[in-house]
Design an enzyme around this catalytic site. Structure first.
Site, mmCIF file in Angstrom:
data_model
loop_
_atom_site.group_PDB
_atom_site.id
_atom_site.type_symbol
_atom_site.label_atom_id
_atom_site.label_comp_id
_atom_site.label_asym_id
_atom_site.label_seq_id
_atom_site.Cartn_x
_atom_site.Cartn_y
_atom_site.Cartn_z
ATOM 1 N N LYS A 185 8.875 17.420 49.911
ATOM 2 C CA LYS A 185 9.516 17.221 51.209
ATOM 3 C C LYS A 185 8.725 17.919 52.325
ATOM 4 O O LYS A 185 7.776 18.659 52.051
ATOM 5 C CB LYS A 185 10.973 17.701 51.137
HETATM 6 C C1 LIG Z 1 14.578 14.390 47.446
HETATM 7 C C2 LIG Z 1 15.813 13.635 47.748
HETATM 8 C C3 LIG Z 1 17.068 14.032 47.241
HETATM 9 C C4 LIG Z 1 17.232 15.135 46.257
HETATM 10 O O1 LIG Z 1 16.724 16.361 46.678
HETATM 11 P P1 LIG Z 1 16.530 17.513 45.578
HETATM 12 O O2 LIG Z 1 16.298 18.737 46.398
HETATM 13 O O3 LIG Z 1 15.349 17.111 44.760
HETATM 14 O O4 LIG Z 1 17.780 17.580 44.777
HETATM 15 C C5 LIG Z 1 18.178 13.316 47.623
HETATM 16 N N1 LIG Z 1 18.089 12.270 48.468
HETATM 17 C C6 LIG Z 1 16.917 11.866 48.967
HETATM 18 C C7 LIG Z 1 16.895 10.729 49.931
HETATM 19 C C8 LIG Z 1 15.738 12.514 48.615
HETATM 20 O O5 LIG Z 1 14.572 12.093 49.110
#
Ligand SMILES: *Cc1c(COP(=O)(O)O)cnc(C)c1O
Length: 388
Positions: A185
């Site tokens: 992210k």
């Molecule tokens: C990455 C992501 C998640 C989950 O995030 P985590 O921190 O890995 O649990 C949920 N929704 C979207 C749209 C994502 O891109």
């Protein structure tokens, strides 16, 4: 090609000061939730206009807690998009509720606000929108609908760190907002996430859901009580320390991603027939740069051909309602045509702040030969060669 020349789809950018600070945490004797977590939460809260923020070990956990906070359970319906990472729909199932999918707008690739009201029933409790690739869902329309129908909103803003709606950073406004700090992210803590909350009462209940529902009276666990079956979602100080080292770079990371997106748009060969994303340099944080391959191109061939050229390509995401788990709820091919078309043709091209301009050029130069191979492997080409 030497692996050091391989250009991945994404890569975190951790500076040396952060790496050194993690060493200090490890040596400090306090490695799980402690002062670094409190500091990280305070800084996130400041970024989000003073709203309460609690960190979690993942955004998945943050969304599970958000659903618990608003009391979602068996028989409830949550309106969401089929075009997301499957976590968005899994958390609804894990809460005992039903994900009610609504198709995407083909341009934004986000949930189409014009289709939301038709999906609302007396069982609907909340809307769970996703800002795909960091392009924000229209918050004005979203909250107008939620307000008119007295629905809660849980923003799956996993990809939206640093993005904004009408100049207001995602997280500063709205109802419950869940953000991810997963390694891929825009800001990372290796694994982690946070939930932006509305008030003190919600924050106190969030803390209970985060850690075993345990509440202590005074400074010791002597005299503790447990009032609900909370989970285990707390962030470590090691992870919070990484997050703290990332925050000062947020604006520069977003600016660099926008520059890279501009370069993709400026030099993209439109004759290849790919469908480009919505061009927005004001609100989108360019978490990903995704194009749809032209009809007839075999995506797996495109991906392996790009890999042979030393370039990583991702698929984010196959439409959720077509996974076995969701077909078991009654969803079928044809239910959400836009999401299905996007899900079957989307590719994510390399996009991360440490990329150079020449990396973008390299990706673009590899597109034409890779697409030619992907089209040659496709059904149209096969039918053509049969006729010949
Ligand atoms: C990455 C992501 C998640 C989950 O995030 P985590 O921190 O890995 O649990 C949920 N929704 C979207 C749209 C994502 O891109």
């Amino acid at each position: 090609m030497a692996s050091s020349d391989f250009l991945p789809v994404t890569r975190p950018a951790i500076d040396e000061a952060t790496i050194a600070a993690v060493g200090d945490v490890l040596r400090s004797g306090w490695i799980t939730s402690g002062p670094k977590v409190r500091d990280f939460e305070a800084r996130l809260s400041a970024l989000f206009g003073g709203r309460p923020v609690r960190t979690m070990s993942s955004a998945t956990g943050a969304m599970e807690i958000a659903l618990a906070l608003i009391g979602v359970g068996a028989g409830d319906e949550i309106i969401t998009t089929p075009m997301s990472w499957v976590a968005t729909a899994n958390v609804v199932l894990r809460a005992g509720a039903r994900p009610v999918f609504v198709d995407c707008d083909p341009r934004s690739r986000n949930i189409d606000p014009a289709l939301i009201e038709a999906a609302i029933t007396p069982r609907t409790r909340a809307i769970l929108p996703v800002d795909l690739a960091g392009l924000p869902v229209d918050r004005d329309r979203l909250y107008a609908i939620a307000g008119a129908h007295k629905l809660r909103v849980i923003e799956d803003a996993a990809q939206s760190m640093g993005a904004n709606w009408a100049g207001r950073m995602i997280g500063t406004t709205g109802d419950l907002v869940s953000i991810s700090f997963h390694a891929n992210k825009n800001i990372t803590s290796a694994e982690g996430g946070c939930l932006v909350l509305n008030d003190e009462d919600e924050t106190r209940r969030c803390e209970l859901w985060r850690l075993q529902g345990a509440k202590k009276f005074g400074d010791s666990w002597d005299g503790m009580d447990v009032t609900l079956a909370g989970g285990k979602h707390n962030l470590t100080d090691i992870a919070a320390c990484i997050g703290l080292g990332q925050l000062p770079h947020l604006a520069a990371f977003t600016a660099r991603r926008r520059e890279l997106a501009r370069r993709y748009f400026a030099h993209f060969d439109r004759s290849l027939g790919c469908e480009l994303p919505l061009e927005d340099y004001a609100q989108c944080n360019w978490h990903m740069f995704q194009v749809l391959l032209p009809p007839g191109a075999v995506r797996s061939v495109f991906i392996s051909s790009m890999r042979d050229a030393g370039i990583g390509v991702g698929v984010h995401y196959p439409a959720i309602h077509l996974f076995t788990l969701f077909r078991q709820l009654g969803y079928r091919p044809g239910d959400f045509p836009h999401a299905e078309r996007i899900g079957s043709s989307t590719v994510s091209l390399p996009m991360f702040p440490a990329m150079s301009d020449s990396d973008v050029d390299r990706v673009l130069a590899a597109m034409a030969p890779a697409l030619a191979q992907a089209l040659a492997a496709g059904p149209a080409a096969a039918a053509g060669s049969k006729r010949a």
